[in-house]
Write a protein that holds these residues in place. Sequence first.
Motif, PDB file in Angstrom:
ATOM      1  N   THR A 212      49.298  34.246  38.455  1.00 10.19           N
ATOM      2  CA  THR A 212      48.691  34.610  39.735  1.00 10.19           C
ATOM      3  C   THR A 212      47.215  34.939  39.521  1.00 10.19           C
ATOM      4  N   TRP A 213      46.444  34.910  40.607  1.00  6.69           N
ATOM      5  CA  TRP A 213      45.026  35.225  40.542  1.00  6.69           C
ATOM      6  C   TRP A 213      44.604  35.948  41.813  1.00  6.69           C
ATOM      7  N   LYS A 214      43.529  36.734  41.683  1.00  5.78           N
ATOM      8  CA  LYS A 214      42.956  37.435  42.830  1.00  5.78           C
ATOM      9  C   LYS A 214      41.466  37.609  42.596  1.00  5.78           C
ATOM     10  N   LEU A 215      40.672  37.171  43.545  1.00  3.48           N
ATOM     11  CA  LEU A 215      39.217  37.254  43.433  1.00  3.48           C
ATOM     12  C   LEU A 215      38.707  38.489  44.158  1.00  3.48           C
ATOM     13  N   ASP A 216      37.892  39.293  43.463  1.00  9.34           N
ATOM     14  CA  ASP A 216      37.263  40.476  44.051  1.00  9.34           C
ATOM     15  C   ASP A 216      35.788  40.425  43.694  1.00  9.34           C
ATOM     16  N   GLY A 217      34.966  39.979  44.629  1.00  7.94           N
ATOM     17  CA  GLY A 217      33.552  39.786  44.335  1.00  7.94           C
ATOM     18  C   GLY A 217      33.381  38.634  43.371  1.00  7.94           C
ATOM     19  N   LYS A 218      32.873  38.944  42.171  1.00  4.12           N
ATOM     20  CA  LYS A 218      32.691  37.923  41.146  1.00  4.12           C
ATOM     21  C   LYS A 218      33.645  38.114  39.967  1.00  4.12           C
ATOM     22  N   ILE A 219      34.677  38.917  40.180  1.00  7.24           N
ATOM     23  CA  ILE A 219      35.673  39.164  39.142  1.00  7.24           C
ATOM     24  C   ILE A 219      37.016  38.598  39.577  1.00  7.24           C
ATOM     25  N   ILE A 220      37.622  37.810  38.718  1.00  9.61           N
ATOM     26  CA  ILE A 220      38.968  37.290  38.982  1.00  9.61           C
ATOM     27  C   ILE A 220      39.953  38.041  38.094  1.00  9.61           C
ATOM     28  N   THR A 221      40.977  38.601  38.703  1.00  9.96           N
ATOM     29  CA  THR A 221      42.069  39.218  37.952  1.00  9.96           C
ATOM     30  C   THR A 221      43.223  38.216  37.895  1.00  9.96           C
ATOM     31  N   VAL A 222      43.610  37.838  36.697  1.00  8.58           N
ATOM     32  CA  VAL A 222      44.683  36.861  36.531  1.00  8.58           C
ATOM     33  C   VAL A 222      45.853  37.488  35.783  1.00  8.58           C
ATOM     34  N   LYS A 223      47.013  36.988  36.083  1.00 12.94           N
ATOM     35  CA  LYS A 223      48.232  37.393  35.393  1.00 12.94           C
ATOM     36  C   LYS A 223      48.950  36.116  34.995  1.00 12.94           C
ATOM     37  N   ARG A 224      48.967  35.843  33.711  1.00 14.90           N
ATOM     38  CA  ARG A 224      49.560  34.609  33.213  1.00 14.90           C
ATOM     39  C   ARG A 224      51.077  34.657  33.279  1.00 14.90           C
ATOM     40  N   GLY A 225      51.676  33.477  33.166  1.00 14.54           N
ATOM     41  CA  GLY A 225      53.120  33.392  33.154  1.00 14.54           C
ATOM     42  C   GLY A 225      53.709  33.953  31.878  1.00 14.54           C
ATOM     43  N   SER A 226      54.997  34.272  31.901  1.00 20.48           N
ATOM     44  CA  SER A 226      55.655  34.854  30.735  1.00 20.48           C
ATOM     45  C   SER A 226      55.758  33.832  29.620  1.00 20.48           C
ATOM     46  N   LYS A 227      55.641  34.312  28.392  1.00 14.97           N
ATOM     47  CA  LYS A 227      55.756  33.465  27.221  1.00 14.97           C
ATOM     48  C   LYS A 227      56.898  33.994  26.363  1.00 14.97           C
ATOM     49  N   ASN A 228      57.908  33.158  26.147  1.00 14.92           N
ATOM     50  CA  ASN A 228      59.100  33.562  25.394  1.00 14.92           C
ATOM     51  C   ASN A 228      59.750  34.795  26.010  1.00 14.92           C
ATOM     52  N   GLY A 229      59.704  34.880  27.349  1.00 14.97           N
ATOM     53  CA  GLY A 229      60.326  35.979  28.061  1.00 14.97           C
ATOM     54  C   GLY A 229      59.499  37.236  28.119  1.00 14.97           C
ATOM     55  N   VAL A 230      58.304  37.230  27.510  1.00 16.51           N
ATOM     56  CA  VAL A 230      57.435  38.400  27.499  1.00 16.51           C
ATOM     57  C   VAL A 230      56.322  38.213  28.519  1.00 16.51           C
ATOM     58  N   GLN A 231      56.191  39.145  29.454  1.00 18.11           N
ATOM     59  CA  GLN A 231      55.179  39.053  30.500  1.00 18.11           C
ATOM     60  C   GLN A 231      53.804  39.425  29.953  1.00 18.11           C
TER      61      GLN A 231
END
Length: 408
Positions: free
Chosen positions: A257-276
């Motif tokens: 997921t991603w969210k833009l706030d001004g010029k900063i993007i906060t991203v949350k990648r998908g889980s890898k090997n079941g670890v978020q």
Amino acid sequence: MKYPGFVIIGLLFPVLLFSQTSITPIPGWNMKEIGGQYKFTPPDGNLEYDIMPLKTEPVNDLMEWIKVFSVKDLPASGYSGPLVSPAPIAKYIQSAATYTVMATDQQNKKWGLIYIAYKLPNNAIRYAKVKWSPGTQGTSLKIATGHFAALMKQETQSGTAKATVSDAGTQRPATTKSTNSRPASPTTAPGKGIPKSDIAGLALHSETGIGVGGMVLIVWRPYLLLKDGTMYQNPDISPYDLNVAKSKQQEPEKWGTWKLDGKIITVKRGSKNGVQEKPEEWKNGWWDWAMPAFSNEKLNASYNSLTGGGNTAMGGGTMTVSSTDITFNNNGQFTYESTGGGSFNGPGANVTAYSSKNKAGTYKLDGYSIELNYNNGNTTRQSFYFFSSDKKVFGIASRAYTLSEKTK
């Protein structure tokens, strides 16, 4: 927008010779010697390469020593850092300890710095610092690290810091093609994947990677951002052909997921090997929007991409190279060559080149997609994007192509 730091670093040129009394200059570069420290700068001035005097202090852990040295050197040299993103990389290449960091100067300009050190047989330490502006270094970074690798080879083989010309030699490592075994992303019928109206844009994020010869480099990774707040990283196929439902099942690690706030993007990648994965903040200057192509846009130039791995960057004997050259003309034709040793197709490719069945055909650009229709009947559709409005660099999937020096 900075150009990608996909610059290769390896001993792809003859080893430089060193005299008994001085360090050999680099042809075409400026060199100054101040108190035993040698400072090199290339003609474009976008890089500084310093070879330091020998250190005689006792050191047990060379990697820890170079890390501690960098922590002291950065503020002393006027930099803030190392920055958390992209994260510093500590890597042994042969017997040399390398520590790559990103930092900002007092004008908030970003720089990449590589600290390199090795031990001589008498336990003295030779170290160097290479500072470059990410994405603008061309072949200068390769030349600087190769120059230092040659010095390491001479000094460690001779047993002293004064290598003789008779010790010199040129390493000729084997060259092979690199391979990628990752399964392709699931597709739909062409144009039945993600609608253009659902795409917010394609973002490029500055990250670290490994290039030809094994040296650390800075690259710009592509991320497809959708208007519903989801993110798809490193798109390989055309997004307009991606089967989203199957992709989320078969390759969940590529979704986030991603969210833009001004010029900063906060991203949350998908889980890898079941670890978020933990959320990340992409700050201004470390990401930028890529540009889509116009519908049926035409290009008239040659572009090159060179990737690989191995350990020749610091004197080893293993190197993998994958070189790709693409030439486009404004008639909608292309030639494509992918080799292990590298080649070049100029913008004036002849009729025979464009008529090749397996390496040529017609192309079509449309938004974030490129379609290559080969003369043998095969068709490929992959993601496509320009790095900036001057269109000197573009990406196909996760691979960046730079305007050839012969067509600039």
